[in-house]
Design a protein around this motif. Structure first.
Motif, PDB file in Angstrom:
ATOM      1  N   ALA A  89      -7.487   3.249  -1.946  1.00  0.00           N
ATOM      2  CA  ALA A  89      -8.278   2.607  -0.885  1.00  0.00           C
ATOM      3  C   ALA A  89      -7.467   2.558   0.401  1.00  0.00           C
ATOM      4  O   ALA A  89      -7.953   2.894   1.472  1.00  0.00           O
ATOM      5  N   THR A  99      -3.084   0.287  -2.700  1.00  0.00           N
ATOM      6  CA  THR A  99      -4.226  -0.424  -3.279  1.00  0.00           C
ATOM      7  C   THR A  99      -5.260   0.611  -3.683  1.00  0.00           C
ATOM      8  O   THR A  99      -5.669   1.435  -2.862  1.00  0.00           O
ATOM      9  N   THR A 100      -5.653   0.574  -4.945  1.00  0.00           N
ATOM     10  CA  THR A 100      -6.652   1.554  -5.391  1.00  0.00           C
ATOM     11  C   THR A 100      -8.055   0.979  -5.209  1.00  0.00           C
ATOM     12  O   THR A 100      -8.240  -0.220  -5.028  1.00  0.00           O
ATOM     13  N   ARG A 101      -9.018   1.844  -5.239  1.00  0.00           N
ATOM     14  CA  ARG A 101     -10.410   1.426  -5.041  1.00  0.00           C
ATOM     15  C   ARG A 101     -10.891   0.668  -6.271  1.00  0.00           C
ATOM     16  O   ARG A 101     -10.533   1.001  -7.397  1.00  0.00           O
ATOM     17  N   ARG A 117     -14.315  -1.394   3.339  1.00  0.00           N
ATOM     18  CA  ARG A 117     -13.531  -0.159   3.280  1.00  0.00           C
ATOM     19  C   ARG A 117     -13.934   0.792   4.403  1.00  0.00           C
ATOM     20  O   ARG A 117     -13.140   1.563   4.917  1.00  0.00           O
TER      21      ARG A 117
END
Lengths: 732, 301
Positions: free
Chosen positions: A131, A156-158, B213
């Motif tokens: 992310a 930080t990963t999704r 996001r």
């Protein structure tokens, strides 16, 4: 009114069950989705300089590895030790294992205790699953613990909810690159689930045996249990086979990497957060040396042959090793397991915010022929930490402290203090100071990397007496066991220390579209763990060859000073210009007489004096995107560079100055909910370069000569023109 | 025979009502709900100095006794109970009614019924966006099967505020994420319009995370939504709802026990900002300025 009573029966009766909404949609509590822990920290409120690499920058970069992305961070150096070993460091001091940079994936440290550093190819993460990357530019052990020495890279990963449906991707490109990626995400009641399968295949770089063959699986489950409780689980497994360019041509390093990660987050009604996290890292690495047949006469230098045959054995020539039979190196394998449990509590009260917690970690390590014995080693670490943030008018005070107790270096303290003044809405000035340590690893403390083999000669016959007497060491004892120590530590290694002072200035201009970030810094390191090249018979009596071995020692201290600036101009959905520049000056001093002047020189040039980065991203309305990335980097040395140890000139550098220009073109096609994405990346358009070691053909005076196998002085990983075609399809 | 009974019943009712010598209201509310209690208590306090007597009832059935001139219901369930009660023809003022619910119920009764809508007027919400993000901001709106019915109303409000809005219709939950991705990709702001298919407890994570996001601010429709991660939004607190209701009750009696409208929109409202999200998205929102502008506009409506 009477009429209404009569006619009411003719109307359908309102039913509460079929209503399109009720007041509860407006008034009921909802789970806090974007809690402070999930948000990217605003640059002007961070206690230290940070750079956030967001998804737009990741997509525009054309990067295939995380280190490639770190080129976008001011002050970072990125190089390829070989095609499968990208390396990144901040402000120099770097070698193959990025020892002084901490890397966290969703709060999970991937710093490998056996190797004492970061092995990027072992990480079970796809660029697609990231992310954002938040890079703390400076020591931040107060927040992240030791080894957060020069910088911290926090990935930080999704979350699984972000990746519902299917995604298939293939990449085809230079050096036989073939990558495949499949991801599937689904909603399971309150939970969201994602699974990723991937395969990586490439032949590395020209000249080197540095291919990559890897297959991996990773998965993630996120569950918002109720309003206040969130649970997340991740796991992964990767099978990696890497060509090893430092060894004979067909050596292969085989690695199994796996992890499990659990996190429970409880948010109280007044927004305080209690968090519990556990993870388990598993790494098995087999360097494959036992598979190779070695001919001693091939690997012993002429001068050592002269020493053994003529000086020690009194023979007329240096051919005494020629009849020794080929032998196999002992198995060298490393296995590490890490259990880490962390508790933290975030408390908010008006202008005050406090994060406090503690953690416990155990590393269990087993290594064959690397440590002084092959027993399982255990390393325990306990931490307690607290960070307070207090706002008063235009001032923000931030203090952090971590205390760590470990089996190797005892107790370490890492404090941090920063004061931020918001001059107005658009301008912020910050002054921060911090201290951090890097604990010696089990390898630093216990290294005893040696070759121990029984030698025979003339196809299995017992070794001749002169050679047996030579190996016996004292001239009377005989043995046919060769014990040759390559790297050793005699223990008592102290923690490395860094103290840092920085002044930061953040300005938001042009209606917030432009962000300027300036950092001036002055850091001092001490007790840097290095090595000496010495003859060791006295120190290591069991070494019966008596050649040169490397001893691990605290040898150097350095001063790092300079400035960094970045400018980021964003016009959403239109274009973005991001540029950064860094100036770094390092002065090194050796305080341990057994250290080497070679390292003093290398530390002082271990970062390029000047680095310029420039990124331009353009989006067109027709789903067409293009980006250009340009880097201009001065020359530098990596600490473990190959090649001459006594170069003819002090200006000799392993990584030459280079200009790197990358271009990425992307077109997306949308068919309802399906998306087809085609990208072409062209890398290194301006010139070929070596960003780690140079391939050098020199004679014995280190003068450059015509290339041939006899004049090959060092093999480098050539960064030449590359092209990659990437096609992905997303569908439900 | 039936006709004679009906005449008798009507006469009885008329006589009964004529006996009411004072102004009285009955508030029907759910005492288990905190906000219902706050609203009820505030109305009682607000009317303490007036001639209007206030009775309360927290049972699901409306009482006949004591006599009252206006039934005030708090919440959709209590509104439906009142509308379904064939034994009581007292005018009803229903509080906390979502606009979509009001639309659905309006054709299913024949009572004297006015609603105080819980949603903020679309014009006010678009005005908020204009003041925070500028008039060139493109506003993405996801509509579900229910909220599609108010598309025209939003278009009208957009035209009045001179803001560009783009709609995406979500027919079912499976379409939500793809529709959301497209909407946030093509627009500067996501304006949340309540619809059970689009905005519910299960979907909030995806909506807020994906928007964040993509660096697309979400305009929430409740305080909880802003706390959960929407960047900003308008809402009325229970106290403000009670103040509006008090005004409508007084107006009802001043107007000879008649409503002057059948739908009232919030006059009193609050603006909130999720400072951490706004900071993270690099947004400087001058909340006081925006609030003043919106209040000025609300007064001139």
């Amino acid at each position: 009114m009477c009429f209404s009573v009569v006619s009411f029966a003719a109307l359908a009766e309102p039913d509460a069950n079929n209503l399109p909404g009720s007041e509860s949609d407006f008034l009921d509590e909802l789970p806090v989705v974007l809690s402070a822990t999930r948000l990217s920290q605003p640059l002007d409120e961070a206690p230290m300089a940070i750079t956030v690499i967001d998804r737009e920058m990741i997509d525009a970069s054309g990067a295939r590895t995380v280190p490639d992305l770190l080129r976008m961070v001011p002050g970072f150096q990125v190089g390829y030790f070989d095609g499968n070993s990208p390396v990144a460091t901040y402000h120099g001091h770097g070698d193959e294992y990025s020892r002084r940079v901490q890397v966290l994936i969703d709060g999970r440290s991937v710093y490998v205790p056996t190797l004492a550093g970061i092995q990027w190819s072992d990480h079970i993460i796809s660029i697609d699953d990231i992310a954002r990357i938040e890079v703390t530019r400076g020591p931040n052990a107060a927040s992240y613990g030791n080894n957060s020495f020069l910088a911290v890279v926090s990935i930080t990963t999704r979350q699984a909810i972000e990746d519902q449906g299917h995604k298939v991707k293939i990449i085809k490109g230079s050096y036989n690159t073939r990558e495949g990626y499949y991801r599937y995400g689904e909603k399971l009641g309150n939970a969201d689930f994602r699974i990723t399968l991937g395969t990586e295949h490439d032949d590395g770089t020209e000249l080197l045996n540095d291919y990559t063959r890897a297959d991996y699986i990773s998965y993630r489950l996120d569950n918002q249990i109720d309003l206040y409780n969130f649970f997340s689980y991740q796991g992964g497994y990767k099978d990696i086979k890497l060509g090893d360019h430092e060894s004979p041509p067909d050596y292969q390093i085989e690695t199994i990497s796996a992890f499990q990660w659990l996190k429970w987050e409880h948010t109280t009604s007044n927004n305080n957060i209690l968090s519990l996290q556990y993870y388990y890292n598993h790494l098995e690495e087999d360097l494959g040396h036992e598979n190779q047949s070695i001919l001693l006469s091939d690997i012993v230098s002429t001068s050592d042959k002269d020493y053994i045959c003529i000086t020690r054995l009194g023979l007329p020539d240096n051919t005494c090793l020629d009849n020794i039979d080929p032998y196999r190196n002992p198995d060298i394998s490393l296995k590490s397991k890490r259990h880490d449990f962390e508790f933290s509590y975030t408390f908010n009260y008006n202008n005050f915010r406090l994060v406090t917690g503690s953690s416990a970690r155990m590393d269990i390590i087993q290594a064959n022929n690397v440590f002084s014995n092959n027993n399982t080693l255990r390393h325990k670490l306990y931490r307690g930490f607290a960070h307070g943030e207090f706002r008063q008018n235009n001032w923000l005070f931030n203090a952090g402290f971590m205390i760590e107790k470990n089996d190797i270096s005892g107790t370490d303290y890492s404090p941090r203090l920063s004061i931020i003044q918001r001059i107005n809405n658009n301008n912020t000035i910050r002054i921060s100071t911090s201290k951090a340590t890097r604990t010696p690893t089990l390898y630093d403390q216990n290294a005893h990397y040696a070759t121990t083999v029984r030698l025979t000669e003339n196809n299995g016959l017992t070794l001749s007496t002169p050679l047996q007497l030579f190996l016996g060491g004292d001239g009377t004892t005989t043995t046919d066991i060769m014990h040759n120590v390559h790297v050793v530590s005699l223990g008592n290694i102290k923690s490395e220390e860094i103290s840092s002072l920085e002044i930061g200035y953040i300005s938001r201009l042009l209606d917030n579209k432009l962000t300027m970030d300036i950092k001036l810094f002055s850091d001092n390191t001490d007790n840097l763990i290095g090595s000496s090249d010495s003859n060791f018979p006295a120190l290591i009596p069991q070494d019966n060859v008596g050649g040169t071995a490397t001893e691990i020692l605290n040898t150097h201290k350095t001063e790092i000073q300079g400035a960094e600036i970045s400018l980021d101009y964003k016009l959403p959905r239109n274009y973005r210009i991001y540029t950064h520049f860094s100036y770094i000056d390092i002065t090194a001093e050796m305080f341990e007489p057994r250290g080497t002047w070679r390292d003093t020189r290398r530390y002082s040039v271990s970062a390029p004096e000047k680095t310029l980065g420039f990124t331009f991203i353009k989006h067109w309305p027709q789903d067409f995107n293009a980006s250009i990335n340009y880097y201009r980097v001065s020359d530098m040395d990596w600490m473990d560079r190959t090649g001459s140890t006594t170069p003819v000139s002090v200006t000799d550098r392993s990584a030459q100055p280079y200009n790197k220009l990358d271009l990425k073109l992307n077109k997306q096609y949308r068919f309802g909910n399906e998306k087809l994405d085609i990208s072409l990346s062209l890398l290194n358009l301006l010139e070929d370069y070596f960003d780690y070691n140079r391939t050098r053909y020199t004679d014995n005076t280190f003068t450059t000569v015509a290339p041939n196998s006899n004049t090959l002085n060092s093999n480098g990983s050539l960064q030449d023109l590359r092209a990659y075609l990437e096609i992905s399809l997303e569908f439900n | 025979m039936n006709f004679v009974i009906l005449i008798f019943f009507c006469s009885l009712l008329t006589t009964f009502q004529a006996q009411a010598r004072e102004q009285a209201i009955m508030i029907s509310f759910d005492q288990d709900k905190k906000y219902s209690n706050i609203i009820t208590q505030n109305i009682i306090n607000n009317l303490a100095d007036s001639d209007i007597r206030v009775f309360t009832n927290n049972k699901t059935k409306d009482p006949i006794e004591p006599e009252y001139n206006l039934l005030v219901t708090v919440g959709s369930q209590y509104a439906i109970n009142a509308l379904n009660n064939t034994e009581n023809s007292t005018p009803i003022l229903s509080l906390l009614i979502p606009e979509l619910t009001a639309l659905q119920l309006e054709n299913k009764h024949n009572k004297v019924w006015a609603t105080q809508i819980i949603d903020q007027p679309y014009k006010r919400q678009l005005s908020l966006i204009k003041h925070v993000f500028g008039k060139k901001a493109k506003v993405g709106i996801l509509l579900g099967p229910s909220s599609s019915k108010i598309k025209k109303k939003i278009i009208q409000a957009a035209s009045e505020t001179n803001i560009k809005v783009n709609f995406k219709i979500v027919d079912n939950a499976d379409q939500l994420i793809p529709s959301l991705k497209e909407t946030i990709r093509l627009n500067d702001v996501l304006l949340a319009i309540p619809d059970p298919v689009v905005y519910n407890k299960n979907s909030i994570r995806g909506i807020l995370l994906l928007s964040y996001r993509n660096k697309t601010p979400v305009i929430g429709f409740s305080k909880s939504y802003i706390k959960a991660g929407a960047t900003t939004g308008l809402y009325s607190t229970p106290e403000q709802i009670a103040n509006d209701a008090t005004n409508h009750i007084k107006q009802f009696f001043k107007n000879n026990k008649n409503f002057d409208k059948n739908r009232y929109y919030p006059k009193n409202f609050s603006i909130d900002i999720n400072q951490r999200v706004a900071d993270s998205l690099r947004l400087n929102i001058e909340i006081k300025n925006v609030n003043q502008k919106l209040n000025r506009e609300a007064k001139s409506e």
